[in-house]
Design an enzyme around this catalytic site. Structure first.
Site, mmCIF file in Angstrom:
data_model
loop_
_atom_site.group_PDB
_atom_site.id
_atom_site.type_symbol
_atom_site.label_atom_id
_atom_site.label_comp_id
_atom_site.label_asym_id
_atom_site.label_seq_id
_atom_site.Cartn_x
_atom_site.Cartn_y
_atom_site.Cartn_z
ATOM 1 C CG ASP A 125 3.785 -0.712 5.066
ATOM 2 O OD1 ASP A 125 3.298 -0.741 3.918
ATOM 3 O OD2 ASP A 125 3.100 -0.476 6.072
ATOM 4 C CG ASP B 246 -0.188 0.297 2.499
ATOM 5 O OD1 ASP B 246 0.751 -0.470 2.822
ATOM 6 O OD2 ASP B 246 -0.510 1.279 3.185
ATOM 7 C CD GLU C 164 4.127 5.239 4.496
ATOM 8 O OE1 GLU C 164 3.451 5.778 5.408
ATOM 9 O OE2 GLU C 164 4.437 4.032 4.486
ATOM 10 C CE1 TYR D 79 -4.427 2.866 4.992
ATOM 11 C CE2 TYR D 79 -3.039 0.953 5.340
ATOM 12 C CZ TYR D 79 -3.244 2.193 4.779
ATOM 13 O OH TYR D 79 -2.261 2.769 4.005
#
Ligand SMILES: *[C@@H]1O[C@H](CO)[C@@H](O)[C@H](O)[C@H]1NC(C)=O
Ligand SMILES: *[C@@H]1O[C@H](CO)[C@@H](O)[C@H](O)[C@H]1NC(C)=O
Ligand SMILES: *[C@@H]1O[C@H](CO)[C@@H](O)[C@H](O)[C@H]1NC(C)=O
Ligand SMILES: *[C@@H]1O[C@H](CO)[C@@H](O)[C@H](O)[C@H]1NC(C)=O
Length: 486
Positions: free
Chosen positions: A83, A80, A466, A231
């Site tokens: 990571d 995603d 990120e 999430y």
């Protein structure tokens, strides 16, 4: 010089001035170049066995045994963000918005259309695997706590690849219904390219939607720490169920889905100005708006108009803030996820309004379709470098862009340059060093600057540096629109 010729000179000067401005505005950014890169980015996020067509070639095969813990083949899909976990809830939202981008603006993608279709299929092939067993849906692969302890290339990964499933006794309606939405939206994209594949996707979408709807509950509880606090489904799963039904309604034209949307929309709480991996509210209203545009007083249109009024800088009901440099802000991390997704919705709604010859009224402020486009363009241009730092927030686009993005694979030497294994903690130096990343994750959009237009370009500031797949997916559509210029 007589009065008349003076007027002519002034007129010519004026025309010249206007002409120059138009040309300048049109050439401020190379939207085509940005579009190519925004799609290329997805290759850097690929999990599984890479195909021979792979262009982002510092990446290698990874996670080739995913699913083996429960006897399933779950090789493939996308990481995603920075990571190496496959979080299916945001992955599915990425897929739905990428499919929507192609549906609306594929016509102007040129040779990038095939790459966009390949990026979409990388997801849908994977979701077909994740939903292949009736009565269950795979909700995630990879233990995020184990993953986040290490700074490791995906190709070296030796962290726990736990597979998390939702089923009839442990339901997960948000993740399942978003996967149903993704499959239904994608079935529409593939209709003209591969009709058999398209039918397969649509058939699966309706089955997965039934599972999500018949066994209601949140994956928060069902898979616990696998999903949440990473999430968490903060605002509930009703919106995903309606969103899934709305896409199925569009893809099948079966009235039962439209009835579902209308009936359930009446009781959906929450704010209609939100759109992101957790909240589908404004997406639902805009998606269905063409069907009800001419029926005055439709709640979908009222909601969609209210969404517009929540964004326009001069609207009396504005609920976002703007930085001095003009970037839209909403609370929470990775702010560019809002600027990209909301700009995409503004463009889509603007086109629907244009077809219906409508404008939006925010109190006494009248917003024409082209006004919506201008707001979206201001956000796209900001992201591409029209901002106080003169910095593009897309890696590899423009002269100045983020060099230290929070991304394991990008920050470390590639397998090609450094084939030996780099273990869990051996990568830490690559995380903390102030040196630039080793591999360019071309096309990645990062979380972006703060409310004062400042950006640290530091791997340690996750919320700024990120990238995530769901920032790129709606941006693909926005860039394709501006590339086409209509
Ligand atoms: C249902 O899902 C839960 C949570 O993932 C799991 O613990 C349980 O074993 C599953 N049940 C079946 C029958 O597979
Ligand atoms: C999921 O968990 C978050 C964080 O604990 C919580 O705020 C939210 O209400 C939960 N959602 C559902 C649908 O249970
Ligand atoms: C809605 O109204 C517009 C303008 O009158 C018209 O062009 C359009 O075809 C109508 N759309 C539908 C779905 O009836
Ligand atoms: C990281 O970025 C956030 C959001 O832009 C900002 O508010 C914060 O001050 C930064 N944190 C550090 C440690 O610099």
């Amino acid at each position: 010089m007589g009065g008349k010729s003076m007027m002519m000179v002034i007129l010519i000067l004026l025309l010249g001035f206007v002409g120059v401005r138009v040309v300048k505005a049109a050439r401020l950014h190379d939207y085509g170049d940005a579009l190519t890169k925004s799609i290329l980015f997805f290759e850097g996020q690929r999990s599984g066995k890479l195909p021979s067509t792979q262009r982002m070639n510092w990446r290698g095969d990874s996670a080739l045994r995913d699913g083996s813990d429960i006897g399933m083949d779950l090789v493939g899909g996308y990481y995603d963000a920075g990571d190496n976990v496959k979080f299916h809830f945001p992955m599915a939202f990425t897929t739905t918005t990428l499919a929507w981008s192609i549906l609306e603006f594929g016509y102007s993608m040129g040779s990038d259309l095939n790459h966009a279709l390949e990026a979409l299929r990388w997801s849908t092939d994977y979701f077909l695997k994740a939903t292949s067993k009736p009565g269950m849906v795979v909700a995630q692969v990879g233990d995020p706590i184990s993953d986040h302890t290490c700074w490791e290339r995906p190709e070296d990964m030796d962290t726990l690849r736990t597979t998390y499933v939702v089923n009839q006794t442990h339901p997960g309606s948000e993740v399942s219904a978003e996967i149903a939405a993704a499959l239904a939206a994608s079935s529409m994209v593939f209709k003209d390219h591969d009709s058999q594949y398209s039918r397969w996707l649509l058939d699966r979408a309706s089955k997965v939607f039934d599972f999500a709807n018949n066994y209601q509950g949140s994956y928060n509880q069902s898979i616990g720490r696998g999903a949440c606090p990473f999430y968490c489904d903060i605002n509930g799963y009703k919106d995903e169920l309606i969103w899934g039904a709305a896409w199925l309604s569009k893809a099948t034209k079966d009235p039962k889905y439209w009835d579902y949307v209308v009936k359930n929309m009446a009781t959906l709480g929450g704010s209609f100005s939100e759109f992101g991996w957790d909240s589908k509210h404004s997406g639902i209203n805009i998606l269905v708006s063409p069907a009800v545009m001419n029926s005055s007083g439709s709640p979908f249109i009222t909601n969609a108009d209210n969404f517009v009024c929540s964004l326009l800088p001069d609207s009396p009901t504005k609920s976002v803030t703007y930085s001095p440099g003009g970037l839209m802000f909403k609370p929470g991390g990775s702010n560019l996820q809002h600027a990209t997704a909301l700009s995409f919705l503004l463009i889509v709604y603007s086109r629907y309004l244009h077809l219906a010859k409508r404008s939006v009224h925010c109190g006494s402020v009248v917003a024409t379709p082209s006004r919506l486009i201008n707001v979206a363009r201001s956000q796209v241009d900001y992201i591409l470098g029209s901002n106080p730092l003169g910095m593009s927030y897309m890696v590899g686009y423009g002269k100045k862009f983020p060099q230290r993005i929070h991304h394991r694979g990008s920050s470390m030497p590639s397998k090609i340059r450094y084939p030996a294994r780099i273990g869990c903690h051996d990568g830490n130096n690559y995380m903390v060093t102030s040196s630039p990343n080793q591999n360019a994750l071309v096309g990645a959009i990062v979380g972006g600057p703060d409310e004062h237009d400042q950006f640290l370009d530091s791997r340690l500031n996750v919320s700024q540096s990120e990238p995530t797949t769901y920032m790129n997916s709606p941006f693909v559509g926005a860039l394709a629109y501006f590339k086409g210029g209509r």
